[in-house]
Design an enzyme around this catalytic site. Structure first.
Site, mmCIF file in Angstrom:
data_model
loop_
_atom_site.group_PDB
_atom_site.id
_atom_site.type_symbol
_atom_site.label_atom_id
_atom_site.label_comp_id
_atom_site.label_asym_id
_atom_site.label_seq_id
_atom_site.Cartn_x
_atom_site.Cartn_y
_atom_site.Cartn_z
ATOM 1 N N TYR A 123 0.830 -1.209 0.000
ATOM 2 C CA TYR A 123 0.000 0.000 0.000
ATOM 3 C C TYR A 123 0.862 1.256 0.000
ATOM 4 C CZ TYR A 123 -4.104 -2.843 1.320
ATOM 5 O OH TYR A 123 -5.126 -3.748 1.365
ATOM 6 N N SER A 160 -13.580 -3.968 0.808
ATOM 7 C CA SER A 160 -14.460 -3.332 -0.180
ATOM 8 C C SER A 160 -15.934 -3.489 0.177
ATOM 9 C CB SER A 160 -14.204 -3.894 -1.589
ATOM 10 O OG SER A 160 -12.926 -3.551 -2.048
ATOM 11 N N LEU A 208 -18.072 -1.300 0.587
ATOM 12 C CA LEU A 208 -18.858 -0.337 -0.192
ATOM 13 C C LEU A 208 -18.567 -0.435 -1.686
ATOM 14 C CD1 LEU A 208 -18.857 2.905 2.002
ATOM 15 C CD2 LEU A 208 -20.742 1.310 1.582
ATOM 16 N N PHE A 232 -15.773 -0.049 -3.516
ATOM 17 C CA PHE A 232 -15.033 1.140 -3.959
ATOM 18 C C PHE A 232 -15.880 2.402 -3.870
ATOM 19 C CE2 PHE A 232 -12.347 -1.624 -7.072
ATOM 20 C CZ PHE A 232 -11.634 -2.144 -5.998
ATOM 21 N N GLY A 233 -16.842 2.424 -2.958
ATOM 22 C CA GLY A 233 -17.698 3.594 -2.800
ATOM 23 C C GLY A 233 -18.917 3.598 -3.699
ATOM 24 N N LEU A 275 -21.544 1.731 -3.734
ATOM 25 C CA LEU A 275 -22.817 1.511 -3.046
ATOM 26 C C LEU A 275 -23.314 2.730 -2.274
ATOM 27 C CD1 LEU A 275 -22.178 -2.166 -1.960
ATOM 28 C CD2 LEU A 275 -24.033 -1.376 -3.445
ATOM 29 N N GLY A 292 -23.914 5.292 -3.915
ATOM 30 C CA GLY A 292 -24.756 5.890 -4.945
ATOM 31 C C GLY A 292 -24.125 7.078 -5.640
ATOM 32 N N LYS A 293 -22.925 7.467 -5.219
ATOM 33 C CA LYS A 293 -22.354 8.718 -5.741
ATOM 34 C C LYS A 293 -21.897 8.628 -7.192
ATOM 35 C CE LYS A 293 -17.719 7.882 -3.786
ATOM 36 N NZ LYS A 293 -16.734 8.385 -2.780
#
Length: 343
Positions: A53, A231, A233, A235-236, A238, A240-241
């Site tokens: 990372y 993960s 979400l 990668f975000g 979920l 909705g953005k």
């Protein structure tokens, strides 16, 4: 913050874990420390990182995430009240050690380098980031055997990890991006050869990818090798953005085109349906998605990640959210219509 046992180790970890893979890429050292301070103040005692990372992995930034975590550990001078998990890189990254392999020499070097960056003399949970052998991970479906693969045997890798446990450098070991066969093989070797028993398996799990339930959930329950869900979400997605092709400034999918796992047309349809469920029940879509993951009986800890403090606060608040049966039923209905669109 509720805690759950980490396998048979005697270690209890918070059921939310702070993921750190944005530290050193999307987050500065100062921002990383702010996130760590807030997470611990909220009750999180479990922090996950990796030698490769931040993500996306690059030679210029490799190890920076562990270094940021290490400077935080040194500053607070209270090592024993947090559980630190990190990972040795699986095969294939040429910018780390000239080509990563799960060999005796490489693992010894990797753990010493991680300890140096983390500024600590032990790692609570040391994980194999992905398998040495050719198998299904990172969204690959359909096993294809490679009879010419140059794979290091899992037994050799576990023997090395045993030496690290005996030396006091590692307290417990875990797997990541593993298959049912891989987990059971590691357990079989541990029992037969008196090797360390894996305590957990860190695999993707979210509303768009519930493939863990197919074979690994039963193993997690019957063998006490719980899921560390990454993960959660997607990668975000979920939150909705990204619906309707939106690409918010500085968001991960805006910055890095390589992250396409959760953006197929089927995934977008399913995401819209899950977001609609949340809004119909006056819930935040991201918090609903996280609460679903946290509620699973095979879960040990849910690895949340954020790039802003606002996102972190929202993620932390999901820990106290209990989903009504009507919400769970609606989620299952969507899952039946669009099962695992992003494996």
């Amino acid at each position: 913050m509720q805690t759950r046992p980490l396998g048979n180790t005697g270690i209890d970890v918070s059921r939310l874990c702070l993921g750190t893979m944005t530290f050193g890429e999307q987050n500065s050292e100062k921002e990383a420390h702010e996130q760590l301070d807030r997470a611990v103040a909220y009750g999180i005692n479990f922090i996950d990182t990796a030698e490769m990372y931040p993500v996306p992995p690059r030679a210029e930034t490799q190890g920076r995430t562990e270094a940021y975590l290490g400077s935080w550990l040194k500053r607070r001078d209270s090592r024993d009240d947090v559980i630190i998990a990190t990972k040795v890189t699986g095969p294939g990254l040429e910018h780390i050690r000239g080509g990563t392999r799960l060999s005796r020499e490489q693992i010894h070097q990797a753990v010493d380098d991680s300890l140096r960056r983390l500024q600590t003399d032990y790692i609570d949970l040391y994980q194999l980031h992905w398998p040495q052998r050719t198998t299904n991970y990172f969204g690959r479906l359909g096993f294809e055997f490679d009879d010419e693969e140059d794979a290091i045997d899992l037994e050799e890798t576990l023997q090395v990890l045993k030496r690290l446990v005996e030396a006091g450098k590692v307290r417990a070991i875990g797997l990541s991006n593993e298959t049912p066969w891989g987990v059971m093989k590691a357990l079989q070797l541990a029992e037969r050869l008196d090797l360390p028993r894996v305590a957990s398996v860190q695999n993707p799990y979210n509303l768009l990818n519930r493939t863990f339930e197919v074979g690994l959930a039963e193993i997690a329950h019957r063998e006490n090798v719980g899921l560390l869900a990454y993960s959660p979400l997607a990668f975000g997605v979920l939150s909705g953005k990204y619906l309707g092709g939106a690409r918010p400034e500085k968001a991960r999918l805006t910055l890095f085109e390589r992250f396409k796992r959760y953006t197929s047309p089927l995934a977008e349809q399913a995401t819209q349906a899950y977001v609609d469920i949340a809004r119909d029940h006056d819930l935040d879509p991201a918090q609903m998605a996280l609460a679903f993951v946290t509620s699973r009986p095979f879960l040990t800890s849910n690895i949340i990640g954020a790039t802003t403090m606002e996102q972190l606060e929202d993620n932390l608040s999901s820990e106290s959210l209990k989903l009504d049966q009507s919400v769970l039923d609606a989620i299952e209905d969507v899952h039946r219509r669009w099962p695992n669109p992003s494996p």
